[in-house]
Design a protein around this motif. Structure first.
Motif, PDB file in Angstrom:
ATOM      1  N   PRO A 288       0.373  -1.080  -0.128  1.00  0.00           N
ATOM      2  CA  PRO A 288      -0.184  -0.276  -0.132  1.00  0.00           C
ATOM      3  C   PRO A 288       0.851   1.256  -0.179  1.00  0.00           C
ATOM      4  CG  PRO A 288      -0.137  -0.790   2.163  1.00  0.00           C
ATOM      5  CD  PRO A 288       0.782  -1.888   1.285  1.00  0.00           C
ATOM      6  N   LYS A 289       1.830   0.950  -0.485  1.00  0.00           N
ATOM      7  CA  LYS A 289       3.244   2.026   0.194  1.00  0.00           C
ATOM      8  C   LYS A 289       2.721   2.641  -0.770  1.00  0.00           C
ATOM      9  CE  LYS A 289       7.989   3.701   0.853  1.00  0.00           C
ATOM     10  NZ  LYS A 289       9.103   3.350   1.209  1.00  0.00           N
ATOM     11  N   SER A 290       3.185   2.368  -2.314  1.00  0.00           N
ATOM     12  CA  SER A 290       2.984   2.440  -3.596  1.00  0.00           C
ATOM     13  C   SER A 290       3.586   4.609  -3.624  1.00  0.00           C
ATOM     14  CB  SER A 290       1.377   3.448  -3.977  1.00  0.00           C
ATOM     15  OG  SER A 290       0.835   1.491  -3.687  1.00  0.00           O
ATOM     16  N   THR A 291       4.879   4.805  -3.342  1.00  0.00           N
ATOM     17  CA  THR A 291       5.052   6.228  -3.370  1.00  0.00           C
ATOM     18  C   THR A 291       5.954   5.895  -4.838  1.00  0.00           C
ATOM     19  OG1 THR A 291       6.480   5.051  -1.498  1.00  0.00           O
ATOM     20  CG2 THR A 291       4.886   7.381  -1.359  1.00  0.00           C
ATOM     21  N   PRO A 292       6.285   6.834  -5.127  1.00  0.00           N
ATOM     22  CA  PRO A 292       7.333   6.729  -6.243  1.00  0.00           C
ATOM     23  C   PRO A 292       9.070   5.973  -6.043  1.00  0.00           C
ATOM     24  CG  PRO A 292       6.384   9.074  -6.579  1.00  0.00           C
ATOM     25  CD  PRO A 292       5.985   8.458  -4.796  1.00  0.00           C
ATOM     26  N   TYR A 293       9.172   5.457  -7.077  1.00  0.00           N
ATOM     27  CA  TYR A 293      10.322   4.470  -7.478  1.00  0.00           C
ATOM     28  C   TYR A 293      11.512   5.598  -7.584  1.00  0.00           C
ATOM     29  CZ  TYR A 293      13.704   1.027  -7.282  1.00  0.00           C
ATOM     30  OH  TYR A 293      14.883   0.297  -7.376  1.00  0.00           O
ATOM     31  N   LYS A 294      12.152   5.905  -7.674  1.00  0.00           N
ATOM     32  CA  LYS A 294      13.704   7.266  -8.221  1.00  0.00           C
ATOM     33  C   LYS A 294      14.634   6.302  -8.794  1.00  0.00           C
ATOM     34  CE  LYS A 294      17.138  10.212  -6.923  1.00  0.00           C
ATOM     35  NZ  LYS A 294      17.652  11.262  -6.074  1.00  0.00           N
ATOM     36  N   ALA A 295      14.742   4.873  -8.572  1.00  0.00           N
ATOM     37  CA  ALA A 295      15.808   4.513  -9.759  1.00  0.00           C
ATOM     38  C   ALA A 295      15.040   4.280 -10.872  1.00  0.00           C
ATOM     39  CB  ALA A 295      16.061   3.057  -9.096  1.00  0.00           C
ATOM     40  N   GLY A 296      13.512   3.999 -10.961  1.00  0.00           N
ATOM     41  CA  GLY A 296      13.163   3.368 -11.542  1.00  0.00           C
ATOM     42  C   GLY A 296      12.383   3.973 -13.247  1.00  0.00           C
ATOM     43  N   ILE A 297      11.461   5.998 -12.041  1.00  0.00           N
ATOM     44  CA  ILE A 297      12.048   7.258 -12.891  1.00  0.00           C
ATOM     45  C   ILE A 297      13.009   7.358 -13.564  1.00  0.00           C
ATOM     46  CG2 ILE A 297      11.017   9.379 -12.320  1.00  0.00           C
ATOM     47  CD1 ILE A 297       9.422   8.434 -10.022  1.00  0.00           C
ATOM     48  N   GLU A 298      14.448   7.401 -12.930  1.00  0.00           N
ATOM     49  CA  GLU A 298      15.809   7.938 -13.831  1.00  0.00           C
ATOM     50  C   GLU A 298      15.666   6.839 -14.818  1.00  0.00           C
ATOM     51  OE1 GLU A 298      18.163   7.444 -10.650  1.00  0.00           O
ATOM     52  OE2 GLU A 298      17.844   9.659 -10.059  1.00  0.00           O
ATOM     53  N   ARG A 299      15.583   5.494 -15.039  1.00  0.00           N
ATOM     54  CA  ARG A 299      15.606   3.986 -15.789  1.00  0.00           C
ATOM     55  C   ARG A 299      15.129   5.227 -17.417  1.00  0.00           C
ATOM     56  NH1 ARG A 299      19.714   2.412 -17.310  1.00  0.00           N
ATOM     57  NH2 ARG A 299      20.262   4.183 -17.130  1.00  0.00           N
ATOM     58  N   PHE A 300      13.471   5.728 -16.390  1.00  0.00           N
ATOM     59  CA  PHE A 300      12.969   5.746 -17.964  1.00  0.00           C
ATOM     60  C   PHE A 300      13.532   7.464 -18.347  1.00  0.00           C
ATOM     61  CE2 PHE A 300       8.121   4.236 -18.585  1.00  0.00           C
ATOM     62  CZ  PHE A 300       8.951   2.996 -18.645  1.00  0.00           C
ATOM     63  N   ARG A 301      13.906   8.245 -17.491  1.00  0.00           N
ATOM     64  CA  ARG A 301      14.512   9.056 -18.068  1.00  0.00           C
ATOM     65  C   ARG A 301      15.261   9.317 -19.302  1.00  0.00           C
ATOM     66  NH1 ARG A 301      15.649  12.049 -12.097  1.00  0.00           N
ATOM     67  NH2 ARG A 301      13.320  12.972 -11.421  1.00  0.00           N
ATOM     68  N   ALA A 302      16.061   8.305 -18.885  1.00  0.00           N
ATOM     69  CA  ALA A 302      17.165   7.499 -19.861  1.00  0.00           C
ATOM     70  C   ALA A 302      17.162   7.349 -20.559  1.00  0.00           C
ATOM     71  CB  ALA A 302      18.030   6.522 -19.204  1.00  0.00           C
ATOM     72  N   VAL A 303      16.106   6.122 -21.224  1.00  0.00           N
ATOM     73  CA  VAL A 303      15.181   5.951 -22.131  1.00  0.00           C
ATOM     74  C   VAL A 303      14.372   7.254 -23.013  1.00  0.00           C
ATOM     75  CG1 VAL A 303      13.109   4.936 -22.904  1.00  0.00           C
ATOM     76  CG2 VAL A 303      14.179   3.732 -21.218  1.00  0.00           C
TER      77      VAL A 303
END
Length: 441
Positions: A288-303
Motif C-alpha cells: 500500500p506504500k505506492s510512493t514513487p520509486y526514484k531508480a525506475g523513474i531515472e531509468r525511464f528518463r534515460a529512455v
C-alpha cells in the motif's frame, strides 16, 4: 518550435519494438525490473541443450518482450572464436496471421514460409518442397487457384497460402479442414524442411537454427467455437504437442492471462520447465506504500534521453519542466511502449514543449478507456491490489483477474518478489458499488 523539429521528435518516439541497427536507443531496464536476466537464461538453455528446445516468453503488451527477443537474437547471432553463431529466424505473427483467429496450421505455415524466405534472402539457401509437394496438391483444388510447386517454389506457394489464411476466413476454414486430418504428415514435411535447413546452415558454419515466433501473445482471447475453453488455452495447451514438435529451437510469445491461469504449472511442464515473464519497470513502490520509486523513474528518463540524443535535442525541447516529464513517466506505470505512445499523444495535444495540458489529455483518455471497459466484478480485484499488491485468486474472481491482466488495468512487477500494481490510469476512477452504497446511506 519548427514543424521539422516536432516531426523528428514525434518520429523518434515510435512505440514499435527496436530493430537491428538501433542499439543506441536501447536502455537496460533489468535492474528496475527485478534482475530477471531473461535474455541470458533463454540463450543458455539453447546453448546447453544438445537437442531441440521449445520455450515461451510472456509479459504485458508493451512491457518490452519484442525488444528482449531482439536482444536474444543479437546474442545468439554473435560469432566468436570459441563457438559459431545460430541462424535466427524471426516470425512476426501479426504479419502472417489474423490475431482474431489463430490455430496451429496457420502457425506451421507461417514458420516454414519465413524459414524458406529468410534462408533464400540472407544466406542463399534454396529449400526444395520435398514432402510439401504432396501436401500442396490437395490444397490447390480447395483454394480454387492454379498453383504449381517445382523445386524452387516452396516460398512462393507458402506465401499464397499465408495470404489466403490471413485475408479470407472462408479460405482459412477450408485450409484448416484439409490440414487437420493430415497434421502429422504436415509436421513431418515441416521437419523435413527444417532438417534440410540445418544441414545447409552447418555447411555455412552455423551452429544451429532458432525460430522466434513473436506477437502470438497479441492473439484475441475469446471462447473457442468448439473446444470448450479459450482460444489461447486451445492453442498453447490443447495443441502443445504440435507446437513443440518442430525439430529445432523454438520460442513463442504467450498471452499473459494464460500464464496466470490454472494452466500455469502445465505450461511450465510443456514448454521447458520455466515461464519467463517480462515484468513492468518499477515506477512506484509496492502497495500500500505506492510512493514513487526514484531508480525506475531515472531509468525511464534515460529512455527518453537516448531517443532525444539520436536527433540531437535535449529534454527542454520536449518538456516544459522536469516535473512535467516525471508526471508523464509516472502515468505510464512502467510500460515502455506506453511511454512512447503517451509522448506522441501529448505532442499532438499540446505541441512542444509538452506542458500540463498534454499530460492531462493522456490521463483523461486512458481513464475514459478503462471506465468503458470495467465491470462491477472487476472492482473487488482492483481494490485488493490497491491495498495489498497481491490477489487471492478464487473460482469467483479468476475471470475478472485474467481480464484485468490482459487489459493492463493490473500490471505485473517482479522486484524482490512478484507483485501487482493498479495502472495509474485508473487513479481517478472509483468503484461504482461504493458510490451506490454511500448514496443509499
Amino acid at each position: 518550435m519548427s514543424d521539422d523539429l516536432a516531426r523528428k521528435i514525434y518520429r523518434v518516439f515510435d512505440p514499435a519494438p527496436l530493430r537491428p541497427g538501433q542499439q543506441d536507443l536501447y536502455v537496460d531496464l533489468d535492474a528496475v525490473r527485478g534482475h530477471t536476466n531473461i535474455v541470458h537464461r533463454m540463450s543458455e538453455k539453447i546453448r546447453l541443450n544438445q537437442g531441440a528446445t521449445c520455450q515461451v516468453l510472456t509479459g504485458h503488451r508493451g512491457s518490452g518482450k519484442s525488444t528482449e527477443l531482439w536482444r536474444l537474437r543479437t546474442e545468439l547471432e554473435r560469432h566468436n572464436d570459441e563457438e559459431p553463431s545460430y541462424f535466427v529466424v524471426p516470425v512476426q505473427a501479426d504479419d502472417e496471421l489474423d490475431r482474431n483467429d489463430v490455430d496451429f496450421p496457420d502457425v506451421l505455415i507461417a514458420i516454414v514460409r519465413q524459414l524458406a524466405h529468410q534462408l533464400r534472402e540472407r544466406v542463399k539457401i534454396e529449400l526444395k518442397p520435398a514432402h510439401f509437394a504432396d501436401r500442396f496438391s490437395s490444397l490447390k483444388r480447395l483454394l480454387g487457384e492454379a498453383i504449381s510447386f517445382d523445386a524452387t517454389e516452396l516460398n512462393l506457394g507458402l506465401t499464397k497460402l499465408t495470404a489466403s489464411i490471413k485475408s479470407s476466413p472462408e479460405a482459412r476454414d477450408r485450409i484448416r479442414k484439409a490440414l487437420e486430418p493430415d497434421t502429422d504428415n504436415w509436421l513431418a514435411a515441416a521437419n523435413d524442411v527444417i532438417g534440410q535447413s540445418i544441414l545447409g546452415l552447418e555447411k555455412k558454419g552455423y551452429r544451429g537454427l532458432v525460430i522466434i515466433v513473436d506477437d502470438l501473445d497479441k492473439m484475441i482471447v475469446r471462447p473457442h467455437d468448439s473446444a470448450g475453453c479459450t482460444t489461447s488455452e486451445y492453442l498453447f495447451v490443447h495443441r502443445s504437442a504440435q507446437l513443440t514438435a518442430f525439430k529445432c529451437h523454438l520460442i513463442y510469445t504467450l498471452p499473459l492471462e494464460l500464464a496466470y491461469s490454472h494452466h500455469e504449472s502445465k505450461i511450465k511442464q510443456l514448454y521447458g520447465g520455466h515461464l519467463p515473464v517480462v515484468p513492468m519497470t518499477k515506477i512506484f513502490h509496492k502497495p500500500p506504500k505506492s510512493t514513487p520509486y526514484k531508480a525506475g523513474i531515472e531509468r525511464f528518463r534515460a529512455v527518453i534521453d537516448a531517443r532525444l540524443k539520436e536527433i540531437g535535442v535535449g529534454p527542454n525541447d520536449l518538456f516544459e519542466s522536469d516535473r512535467i516529464r516525471d508526471d508523464l513517466i509516472k502515468l505510464t506505470g512502467g510500460q515502455p511502449t506506453e511511454l512512447m505512445s503517451m509522448i506522441r499523444e501529448a505532442i499532438i495535444t499540446d505541441d512542444l514543449p509538452i506542458g500540463r495540458a498534454g499530460v492531462n489529455r493522456c490521463r483523461i483518455e486512458s481513464m475514459r478507456s478503462y471506465r468503458r471497459m470495467l465491470r462491477i466484478d472487476h472492482w473487488p480485484v482492483i481494490e485488493e491490489v490497491r491495498r495489498t499488491g497481491q490477489v487471492v485468486r478464487t473460482s469467483e474472481n479468476e475471470t475478472a483477474f485474467r481480464e484485468l491482466l490482459d487489459s493492463r488495468a493490473i500490471l505485473v512487477y517482479n522486484n524482490d518478489d512478484e507483485w501487482y500494481g493498479v495502472n495509474p490510469a485508473l487513479g481517478g476512477l472509483e468503484n461504482p458499488a461504493s458510490k451506490s452504497s454511500e448514496a443509499e446511506s
